[in-house]
Design a protein around this motif. Structure first.
Motif, PDB file in Angstrom:
ATOM      1  N   PRO A   6       0.712  -1.169  -0.051  1.00  0.00           N
ATOM      2  CA  PRO A   6       0.085   0.003  -0.187  1.00  0.00           C
ATOM      3  C   PRO A   6       0.678   1.204  -0.063  1.00  0.00           C
ATOM      4  CG  PRO A   6      -0.092  -1.233   2.257  1.00  0.00           C
ATOM      5  CD  PRO A   6       0.764  -1.980   1.317  1.00  0.00           C
ATOM      6  N   ARG A   7       0.701   2.025  -0.828  1.00  0.00           N
ATOM      7  CA  ARG A   7       1.351   3.330  -1.006  1.00  0.00           C
ATOM      8  C   ARG A   7       0.954   4.220  -0.018  1.00  0.00           C
ATOM      9  NH1 ARG A   7       3.236  -0.328  -4.307  1.00  0.00           N
ATOM     10  NH2 ARG A   7       4.519   0.352  -6.038  1.00  0.00           N
ATOM     11  N   PRO A   8       1.789   5.071   0.808  1.00  0.00           N
ATOM     12  CA  PRO A   8       1.322   5.931   1.731  1.00  0.00           C
ATOM     13  C   PRO A   8       0.576   7.000   1.243  1.00  0.00           C
ATOM     14  CG  PRO A   8       3.745   5.663   1.711  1.00  0.00           C
ATOM     15  CD  PRO A   8       3.193   5.185   0.440  1.00  0.00           C
ATOM     16  N   PRO A  12      -6.366   0.765  -0.603  1.00  0.00           N
ATOM     17  CA  PRO A  12      -6.384  -0.440  -1.433  1.00  0.00           C
ATOM     18  C   PRO A  12      -7.638  -0.076  -2.714  1.00  0.00           C
ATOM     19  CG  PRO A  12      -6.441  -1.413   0.648  1.00  0.00           C
ATOM     20  CD  PRO A  12      -6.771   0.361   0.782  1.00  0.00           C
ATOM     21  N   PRO A  13      -7.164  -0.618  -3.762  1.00  0.00           N
ATOM     22  CA  PRO A  13      -8.313  -0.255  -4.861  1.00  0.00           C
ATOM     23  C   PRO A  13      -9.546  -0.851  -4.941  1.00  0.00           C
ATOM     24  CG  PRO A  13      -6.345  -1.486  -5.794  1.00  0.00           C
ATOM     25  CD  PRO A  13      -6.231  -0.961  -4.352  1.00  0.00           C
ATOM     26  N   ASP A  14      -9.724  -1.776  -4.024  1.00  0.00           N
ATOM     27  CA  ASP A  14     -10.854  -2.627  -3.971  1.00  0.00           C
ATOM     28  C   ASP A  14     -11.375  -3.174  -5.245  1.00  0.00           C
ATOM     29  OD1 ASP A  14     -11.936  -3.620  -1.394  1.00  0.00           O
ATOM     30  OD2 ASP A  14     -11.392  -1.308  -0.727  1.00  0.00           O
ATOM     31  N   GLY A  15     -10.823  -3.696  -6.317  1.00  0.00           N
ATOM     32  CA  GLY A  15     -11.271  -3.945  -7.536  1.00  0.00           C
ATOM     33  C   GLY A  15     -10.195  -3.775  -8.671  1.00  0.00           C
ATOM     34  N   GLY A  16     -10.601  -3.378  -9.741  1.00  0.00           N
ATOM     35  CA  GLY A  16      -9.457  -3.233 -10.894  1.00  0.00           C
ATOM     36  C   GLY A  16      -8.617  -4.725 -11.162  1.00  0.00           C
ATOM     37  N   TRP A  17      -7.364  -4.419 -11.108  1.00  0.00           N
ATOM     38  CA  TRP A  17      -6.551  -5.532 -11.374  1.00  0.00           C
ATOM     39  C   TRP A  17      -6.619  -6.494 -10.204  1.00  0.00           C
ATOM     40  CZ3 TRP A  17      -4.219  -7.386 -15.415  1.00  0.00           C
ATOM     41  CH2 TRP A  17      -3.137  -8.468 -15.129  1.00  0.00           C
ATOM     42  N   GLY A  18      -6.938  -6.050  -8.919  1.00  0.00           N
ATOM     43  CA  GLY A  18      -7.475  -6.764  -7.712  1.00  0.00           C
ATOM     44  C   GLY A  18      -8.064  -8.272  -8.049  1.00  0.00           C
ATOM     45  N   ILE A 132      -0.625 -11.952   0.966  1.00  0.00           N
ATOM     46  CA  ILE A 132      -0.318 -10.788   1.314  1.00  0.00           C
ATOM     47  C   ILE A 132      -0.635  -9.775   0.127  1.00  0.00           C
ATOM     48  CG2 ILE A 132       1.883  -9.314   1.371  1.00  0.00           C
ATOM     49  CD1 ILE A 132       3.228 -11.780   2.533  1.00  0.00           C
ATOM     50  N   MET A 133      -0.293 -10.253  -1.121  1.00  0.00           N
ATOM     51  CA  MET A 133      -0.855  -9.288  -2.130  1.00  0.00           C
ATOM     52  C   MET A 133      -2.410  -9.037  -2.274  1.00  0.00           C
ATOM     53  SD  MET A 133       0.453  -7.625  -4.723  1.00  0.00           S
ATOM     54  CE  MET A 133       1.854  -8.230  -4.880  1.00  0.00           C
ATOM     55  N   LEU A 134      -3.271 -10.024  -1.809  1.00  0.00           N
ATOM     56  CA  LEU A 134      -4.865  -9.919  -1.879  1.00  0.00           C
ATOM     57  C   LEU A 134      -5.094  -8.831  -0.976  1.00  0.00           C
ATOM     58  CD1 LEU A 134      -7.377 -11.155  -3.052  1.00  0.00           C
ATOM     59  CD2 LEU A 134      -7.409 -12.635  -1.005  1.00  0.00           C
ATOM     60  N   GLY A 135      -4.339  -8.984   0.492  1.00  0.00           N
ATOM     61  CA  GLY A 135      -4.694  -7.815   1.359  1.00  0.00           C
ATOM     62  C   GLY A 135      -4.315  -6.388   1.042  1.00  0.00           C
ATOM     63  N   LEU A 136      -3.433  -6.210  -0.075  1.00  0.00           N
ATOM     64  CA  LEU A 136      -2.884  -5.056  -0.584  1.00  0.00           C
ATOM     65  C   LEU A 136      -3.806  -4.575  -1.770  1.00  0.00           C
ATOM     66  CD1 LEU A 136       0.781  -5.619  -1.128  1.00  0.00           C
ATOM     67  CD2 LEU A 136      -0.448  -4.790   0.922  1.00  0.00           C
ATOM     68  N   TYR A 137      -4.891  -5.137  -2.238  1.00  0.00           N
ATOM     69  CA  TYR A 137      -5.734  -4.951  -3.332  1.00  0.00           C
ATOM     70  C   TYR A 137      -7.081  -4.585  -2.734  1.00  0.00           C
ATOM     71  CZ  TYR A 137      -2.840  -4.909  -7.722  1.00  0.00           C
ATOM     72  OH  TYR A 137      -2.019  -4.864  -8.395  1.00  0.00           O
ATOM     73  N   PHE A 138      -7.394  -5.270  -1.452  1.00  0.00           N
ATOM     74  CA  PHE A 138      -8.916  -4.972  -1.025  1.00  0.00           C
ATOM     75  C   PHE A 138      -8.760  -4.705   0.425  1.00  0.00           C
ATOM     76  CE2 PHE A 138      -9.098  -8.080  -4.370  1.00  0.00           C
ATOM     77  CZ  PHE A 138     -10.450  -7.748  -5.137  1.00  0.00           C
ATOM     78  N   ARG A 140     -12.135  -2.661   1.657  1.00  0.00           N
ATOM     79  CA  ARG A 140     -13.616  -2.847   2.344  1.00  0.00           C
ATOM     80  C   ARG A 140     -14.303  -4.011   1.951  1.00  0.00           C
ATOM     81  NH1 ARG A 140     -18.101  -1.181  -1.269  1.00  0.00           N
ATOM     82  NH2 ARG A 140     -16.745  -0.759  -2.640  1.00  0.00           N
ATOM     83  N   ARG A 141     -13.666  -4.629   0.786  1.00  0.00           N
ATOM     84  CA  ARG A 141     -14.403  -5.761   0.271  1.00  0.00           C
ATOM     85  C   ARG A 141     -13.408  -7.109   0.745  1.00  0.00           C
ATOM     86  NH1 ARG A 141     -15.556  -4.029  -6.025  1.00  0.00           N
ATOM     87  NH2 ARG A 141     -17.387  -2.664  -5.464  1.00  0.00           N
ATOM     88  N   ARG A 142     -12.594  -7.002   1.794  1.00  0.00           N
ATOM     89  CA  ARG A 142     -11.855  -7.924   2.013  1.00  0.00           C
ATOM     90  C   ARG A 142     -12.389  -9.219   2.668  1.00  0.00           C
ATOM     91  NH1 ARG A 142      -7.918  -5.889   6.305  1.00  0.00           N
ATOM     92  NH2 ARG A 142      -9.509  -6.630   7.787  1.00  0.00           N
TER      93      ARG A 142
END
Length: 507
Positions: A6-8, A12-18, A132-138, A140-142
């Motif tokens: 996650p960038r400062p 997380p985008p919660d979608g897209g490439w996720g 780990i990568m899944l947690g970086l992309y989600f 709200r929908r985690r």
């Protein structure tokens, strides 16, 4: 090919490439959890060819699971050092090579080293980075994302078990292992799509810094900040240089983490035992081989529905704060299912057991990592996951092998189901009681600046940019956590305070 993170200042985008990452995590989770159980289809043939008992043969699955869990800290360190994508690519090659080499084994020891150690290590190097990568992309929908990814386990189990039985009948166990090794190469394709989440633009910096960088350093630092592929610790040592730890063991001081670790240890002692023994238990009860193998498919079919449904349920606004209690309820239901089905002998009762077991097992699988993420937070999740898997590996090495040895000694599966059910039910009761006590104590205790668990410092880290510390103030060491920095930027503000005369080129 960085680790990603996650960038400062950007959530997380919660979608897209996720969603692509979620699909890859679905496949990797299916192989990681379904493969050790599907290999049990070959146990009868291995016992016949090697003249070994069931307990000795069951070590193949146990070692595979132990490597999957026990190498968690190693996987955390490798992800921090090299990134998710290269680690997963290497893991896919190792997992495939292990099964291919196992097809040429002439002794059980060679199976332990190839199918057990090599394949288990390869699966571990795929499983943990994908989570780990899944947690970086989600965010709200985690819960839903975790549930959908966890559904890969029953899907692959329901497919791999009959496929293994078919390959065993057509090509023998050697041909089945060889073809399974080819299937595991799909893990490499999953690793290839694990690109880091998109980051923000350059960080806003003070005017004095911008004037100092007018010679041309600013564009390079902005580019390095956008790349941001390494994890470091926020705390700077007295010398002023930022110190990056590959494994954050400070998470072990968190009470919620300790409760979770104890629960997972008790759970792992008995959770996997019924699934590993189910096929041979049914065969000994007189069920034909094909129908016995189909029992695992029934567990998988029910599990497929249970995991996404439970993930969606846990994501509801009213239930999400109470996910630990939902997790303890799932453990208790699984343990009671084992206890009540210990004397099941007919095919009908075994099918009923598989339906109830698949439902509760799916709930456990959907919630276990969501509970950990909620307990420690995303910044410390990689280190916490590695340490949890290490503790769980000890329980996996104790549970299934001990169950197999008891089967050889007693020739009775009933006591095995009683022991496994008691251990899982105890884990559920402990999770509920300990969580309630910890939450009540947290409510009664006024929050302080260094209270264990999540602090204001950690919240600030998770939400955005770290604020520079006032001169002479040292950040508490017990609240260390992870963030994604610029490889060059580091902790420039802190270094200037420690040594104002140092030039920017020395950072």
């Amino acid at each position: 090919m960085g680790a990603g993170g996650p960038r400062p200042g950007v959530g997380p985008p919660d979608g897209g490439w996720g969603w692509v990452v979620l699909g890859a995590c679905f496949v990797v989770t299916g192989f990681a959890y379904g493969f050790p159980k599907a290999v049990s289809v070959f146990f009868r043939a291995l016992m016949r060819d090697f003249g070994a008992g069931y307990s000795d043969t069951a070590w193949v699955s146990s070692i595979m699971l132990a490597m999957l869990y026990g190498t968690g800290p190693v996987s955390s360190i490798l992800v921090t050092r090299f990134g998710c994508r290269p680690v997963m690519l290497a893991g896919g090659l190792l997992a495939s090579a292990g099964m291919i080499l196992a097809s040429f084994a002439t002794r059980l020891l060679e199976l332990y080293l190839t199918a057990g150690v090599l394949t288990g290590l390869g699966l571990a190097l795929n499983f943990q980075p994908s989570l780990i990568m899944l947690g970086l992309y989600f965010e709200r929908r985690r819960p839903l994302a975790n549930g959908l990814a966890a559904a890969g386990s029953p899907v692959f189990l329901s497919a791999l078990s009959p496929l293994g039985q078919l390959l065993l009948e057509l090509f023998g166990w050697r041909g089945g292992f060889l073809l399974f090794g080819g299937l595991l190469l799909h893990c490499c394709a999953c690793g290839a799509v694990m690109r880091p989440p998109p980051g923000p633009g350059p960080r806003p910096r003070p005017r004095a810094d911008r004037e100092e960088d007018c010679a041309g350093d600013a564009p390079r630092e902005a580019e390095a900040d956008a790349e941001g592929t390494r994890l470091r610790l926020r705390e700077a040592p007295p010398g002023g240089r930022a110190r990056r730890r590959l494994l954050d063991v400070a998470v072990c001081t968190d009470r919620a983490f300790i409760v979770y670790v104890v629960t997972k240890f008790l759970m792992a002692l008995g959770l996997f035992v019924p699934a590993i023994l189910l096929v041979n238990y049914a065969k000994d009860a007189g069920v034909p081989d094909t129908e016995a193998a189909f029992l695992l498919s029934i567990v998988g079919f029910v599990d497929i529905v249970a995991r996404p449904a439970c993930g969606a349920l846990a994501g509801l606004a009213r239930l999400r704060p109470h996910v630990p209690y939902l997790f303890s309820l799932a453990l208790l239901a699984n343990g009671i299912t084992d206890l009540s089905s210990a004397r099941a002998r007919s095919y009908g009762t075994l099918v009923a057991f598989c339906i109830a077991f698949g439902l509760s097992y799916g709930m456990v699988g959907a919630l276990q990592f969501e509970v950990l993420m909620a307990a420690v937070g995303a910044p410390r999740f990689p280190s916490a996951l590695g340490l949890v898997l290490l503790v769980e590996a000890v329980a996996v090495l104790i549970g299934p092998p001990s169950a197999g040895r008891l089967v050889d000694a007693l020739k009775n599966y009933e006591i095995i189901f009683y022991l496994a059910g008691s251990e899982v039910a105890l884990a559920g009761v402990f999770m509920a009681v300990a969580t309630y006590c910890c939450l009540r104590r947290s409510r009664d205790t006024p929050p302080g600046p260094t209270t264990g668990g999540a602090s204001d410092t950690e919240d600030a880290e998770a939400e955005g940019e770290p604020e520079p510390l006032p001169p002479g103030t040292q950040e508490p060491r017990s609240l260390e956590s992870l963030e994604v920095p610029s490889p060059r930027a580091g902790s420039v503000g802190q270094e200037r305070e420690a040594d104002p005369g140092r030039s920017r080129e020395s950072v």
